[in-house]
Design a protein around this motif. Structure first.
Motif, PDB file in Angstrom:
ATOM      1  N   UNK A  76      -4.806 -10.162 -80.845  1.00 56.27           N
ATOM      2  CA  UNK A  76      -4.963  -9.190 -79.487  1.00 56.27           C
ATOM      3  C   UNK A  76      -3.714  -9.175 -78.543  1.00 56.27           C
ATOM      4  N   UNK A  77      -2.229  -9.863 -78.269  1.00 55.49           N
ATOM      5  CA  UNK A  77      -1.098  -9.741 -78.140  1.00 55.49           C
ATOM      6  C   UNK A  77      -0.216  -8.937 -78.971  1.00 55.49           C
ATOM      7  N   UNK A  78      -0.378  -9.410 -79.808  1.00 48.18           N
ATOM      8  CA  UNK A  78      -0.128  -8.530 -80.822  1.00 48.18           C
ATOM      9  C   UNK A  78      -0.059  -7.345 -80.962  1.00 48.18           C
ATOM     10  N   UNK A  79      -1.571  -6.962 -80.880  1.00 48.66           N
ATOM     11  CA  UNK A  79      -2.077  -4.622 -81.191  1.00 48.66           C
ATOM     12  C   UNK A  79      -1.643  -4.484 -79.934  1.00 48.66           C
ATOM     13  N   UNK A  80      -1.690  -5.339 -78.440  1.00 47.99           N
ATOM     14  CA  UNK A  80      -1.368  -4.452 -77.520  1.00 47.99           C
ATOM     15  C   UNK A  80      -0.018  -4.161 -77.495  1.00 47.99           C
ATOM     16  N   UNK A  81       0.847  -5.561 -77.529  1.00 47.56           N
ATOM     17  CA  UNK A  81       2.143  -5.293 -77.885  1.00 47.56           C
ATOM     18  C   UNK A  81       3.152  -4.840 -78.208  1.00 47.56           C
ATOM     19  N   UNK A  82       2.604  -4.475 -79.681  1.00 47.49           N
ATOM     20  CA  UNK A  82       3.460  -4.353 -81.101  1.00 47.49           C
ATOM     21  C   UNK A  82       2.728  -2.874 -81.433  1.00 47.49           C
ATOM     22  N   UNK A  83       1.983  -3.344 -82.249  1.00 51.50           N
ATOM     23  CA  UNK A  83       0.840  -1.978 -83.225  1.00 51.50           C
ATOM     24  C   UNK A  83       0.328  -0.804 -82.100  1.00 51.50           C
ATOM     25  N   UNK A  84       0.084  -1.139 -80.549  1.00 54.98           N
ATOM     26  CA  UNK A  84       0.157   0.624 -80.226  1.00 54.98           C
ATOM     27  C   UNK A  84       1.591   1.268 -80.173  1.00 54.98           C
ATOM     28  N   UNK A  85       2.513   0.558 -79.892  1.00 60.13           N
ATOM     29  CA  UNK A  85       4.174   0.950 -79.515  1.00 60.13           C
ATOM     30  C   UNK A  85       4.210   1.736 -81.307  1.00 60.13           C
ATOM     31  N   UNK A  86       3.804   1.196 -81.896  1.00 56.04           N
ATOM     32  CA  UNK A  86       3.987   1.901 -83.604  1.00 56.04           C
ATOM     33  C   UNK A  86       3.152   2.536 -83.923  1.00 56.04           C
ATOM     34  N   UNK A  87       2.036   2.747 -84.026  1.00 55.92           N
ATOM     35  CA  UNK A  87       1.313   3.153 -84.651  1.00 55.92           C
ATOM     36  C   UNK A  87       1.263   4.946 -85.006  1.00 55.92           C
ATOM     37  N   UNK A  88       2.513   5.236 -84.701  1.00 52.62           N
ATOM     38  CA  UNK A  88       2.050   6.918 -85.297  1.00 52.62           C
ATOM     39  C   UNK A  88       3.194   6.846 -86.194  1.00 52.62           C
ATOM     40  N   UNK A  89       3.903   5.672 -86.822  1.00 58.03           N
ATOM     41  CA  UNK A  89       4.960   5.592 -87.448  1.00 58.03           C
ATOM     42  C   UNK A  89       3.733   5.524 -88.626  1.00 58.03           C
ATOM     43  N   UNK A 111     -14.674  -5.873 -84.978  1.00 57.64           N
ATOM     44  CA  UNK A 111     -15.194  -4.478 -83.368  1.00 57.64           C
ATOM     45  C   UNK A 111     -15.271  -5.304 -82.738  1.00 57.64           C
ATOM     46  N   UNK A 112     -14.629  -5.821 -82.312  1.00 55.62           N
ATOM     47  CA  UNK A 112     -13.889  -6.368 -80.465  1.00 55.62           C
ATOM     48  C   UNK A 112     -12.636  -5.429 -80.825  1.00 55.62           C
ATOM     49  N   UNK A 113     -11.895  -5.869 -82.248  1.00 55.33           N
ATOM     50  CA  UNK A 113     -10.555  -5.618 -81.444  1.00 55.33           C
ATOM     51  C   UNK A 113     -10.598  -3.832 -81.266  1.00 55.33           C
ATOM     52  N   UNK A 114     -11.320  -3.296 -82.303  1.00 50.50           N
ATOM     53  CA  UNK A 114     -12.186  -1.803 -82.885  1.00 50.50           C
ATOM     54  C   UNK A 114     -12.432  -1.036 -81.818  1.00 50.50           C
ATOM     55  N   UNK A 115     -12.993  -1.620 -80.104  1.00 51.49           N
ATOM     56  CA  UNK A 115     -13.560  -1.413 -78.952  1.00 51.49           C
ATOM     57  C   UNK A 115     -12.131  -0.266 -78.802  1.00 51.49           C
ATOM     58  N   UNK A 116     -11.231  -0.853 -78.372  1.00 50.95           N
ATOM     59  CA  UNK A 116     -10.389  -0.237 -77.103  1.00 50.95           C
ATOM     60  C   UNK A 116      -9.221   0.080 -78.904  1.00 50.95           C
ATOM     61  N   UNK A 117      -8.697   0.365 -80.107  1.00 49.28           N
ATOM     62  CA  UNK A 117      -7.668   0.554 -80.921  1.00 49.28           C
ATOM     63  C   UNK A 117      -8.122   1.778 -81.743  1.00 49.28           C
ATOM     64  N   UNK A 120      -6.762   2.230 -87.481  1.00 53.88           N
ATOM     65  CA  UNK A 120      -6.587   2.448 -88.997  1.00 53.88           C
ATOM     66  C   UNK A 120      -5.023   2.401 -90.079  1.00 53.88           C
ATOM     67  N   UNK A 121      -4.609   1.230 -89.450  1.00 52.98           N
ATOM     68  CA  UNK A 121      -2.701   0.557 -89.893  1.00 52.98           C
ATOM     69  C   UNK A 121      -3.531  -0.754 -89.549  1.00 52.98           C
ATOM     70  N   UNK A 122      -4.644  -1.395 -89.141  1.00 50.16           N
ATOM     71  CA  UNK A 122      -4.782  -2.767 -89.208  1.00 50.16           C
ATOM     72  C   UNK A 122      -5.383  -2.806 -90.684  1.00 50.16           C
ATOM     73  N   UNK A 123      -4.474  -3.811 -91.404  1.00 52.38           N
ATOM     74  CA  UNK A 123      -5.291  -4.107 -93.350  1.00 52.38           C
ATOM     75  C   UNK A 123      -5.553  -5.480 -93.117  1.00 52.38           C
ATOM     76  N   UNK A 124      -7.006  -5.599 -92.774  1.00 52.79           N
ATOM     77  CA  UNK A 124      -7.443  -7.030 -93.176  1.00 52.79           C
ATOM     78  C   UNK A 124      -7.703  -7.677 -93.981  1.00 52.79           C
ATOM     79  N   UNK A 125      -7.254  -8.593 -94.617  1.00 50.42           N
ATOM     80  CA  UNK A 125      -7.612  -8.629 -96.304  1.00 50.42           C
ATOM     81  C   UNK A 125      -7.612 -10.388 -96.330  1.00 50.42           C
ATOM     82  N   UNK A 126      -8.424 -10.154 -97.445  1.00 50.26           N
ATOM     83  CA  UNK A 126      -8.604 -11.815 -97.933  1.00 50.26           C
ATOM     84  C   UNK A 126      -8.923 -12.215 -98.921  1.00 50.26           C
ATOM     85  N   UNK A 127      -7.937 -13.471 -98.508  1.00 51.80           N
ATOM     86  CA  UNK A 127      -7.695 -13.928-100.194  1.00 51.80           C
ATOM     87  C   UNK A 127      -7.720 -15.315-100.281  1.00 51.80           C
ATOM     88  N   UNK A 128      -7.940 -16.351-101.608  1.00 56.86           N
ATOM     89  CA  UNK A 128      -8.043 -17.335-101.888  1.00 56.86           C
ATOM     90  C   UNK A 128      -7.200 -18.203-100.877  1.00 56.86           C
TER      91      UNK A 128
END
Length: 219
Positions: A76-89, A111-117, A120-128
């Motif tokens: 959540x900290x990363x989203x608020x303080x970094x992601x929202x500052x650079x999402x326009x790139x 869903x919790x994060x997307x309620x206020x964000x 589009x540029x969050x890439x959730x990635x599942x791996x072994x």
């Protein structure tokens, strides 16, 4: 002296002085500010998920772990303080890696994060588990994953190279490869600045290429 009239002093303070400061700062950044490369052998994220890549993107990498409910504060900290500052790139992305089998928990978190964000540029990635460890080990840091989690987020450039911060304070060299997501101060004061420096590198390279191209055609 009549030259230094009140009107001229006001004009200087309002227009000329700020312009001089901007030019000085721009020159300083152009000559000195570069974010060092920490490692050139970082594997591409395609080893974890073949549909994703680090190429031609400024990427932030974080590892959510197998217990996201207890680890989500830093994200959540990363989203608020970094992601929202650079999402326009257009070339910016955050890749959040988690082990397969925890999809239900991650979906709830998204869903919790997307309620206020804008996600589009969050890439959730599942791996072994094996591939996540292999990818992280290619960073060659002094840290390790704990249940596939670390509080550190990492900057990877468009060539897939891991970047670092090098400070020289009081003649003591401090290297910073991962940025602590649990520290708002570190994100806002250090990571944000370092991403800006990386973008300035690309801007300066683009500007220099344009100059060279114009010179070549005689413009």
């Amino acid at each position: 002296m009549k030259f230094f009239t009140k009107k001229r002093i006001v004009l200087f303070l309002l227009f000329i002085f700020p312009l001089m400061c901007f030019l000085l700062l721009s020159t300083g950044i152009n000559n000195a500010a570069k974010l060092p490369i920490y490692g050139e052998n970082t594997l591409d994220i395609s080893i974890v998920d073949s549909t994703k890549t680090l190429k031609n993107k400024v990427s932030l990498i974080c590892f959510l772990g197998g217990d996201i409910a207890n680890n989500k504060g830093g994200v959540f900290n990363l989203n608020q303080n970094i992601y929202k500052k650079f999402i326009e790139h257009n070339d910016f992305q955050i890749i959040a890696i988690y082990p397969k089998g925890t999809d239900k928990e991650v979906l709830s978190f998204k869903k919790e994060l997307g309620a206020f964000t804008d996600m589009a540029k969050w890439k959730f990635t599942a791996g072994s588990r094996e591939n996540i460890n292999t990818f992280f080990d290619s960073f060659k840091t002094n840290t390790s994953l704990d249940n596939f989690y670390t509080s550190d987020a990492f900057i990877v450039d468009k060539n897939g190279y891991l970047r670092e911060r090098t400070d020289d304070e009081e003649k003591k060299e401090r290297k910073l490869v991962g940025y602590d997501m649990n520290s708002v101060a570190e994100l806002k004061k250090i990571m944000k600045d370092d991403i800006n420096v990386l973008y300035y590198e690309y801007y300066a390279a683009f500007k220099n290429k344009n100059k060279a191209d114009r010179k070549e055609v005689g413009l």
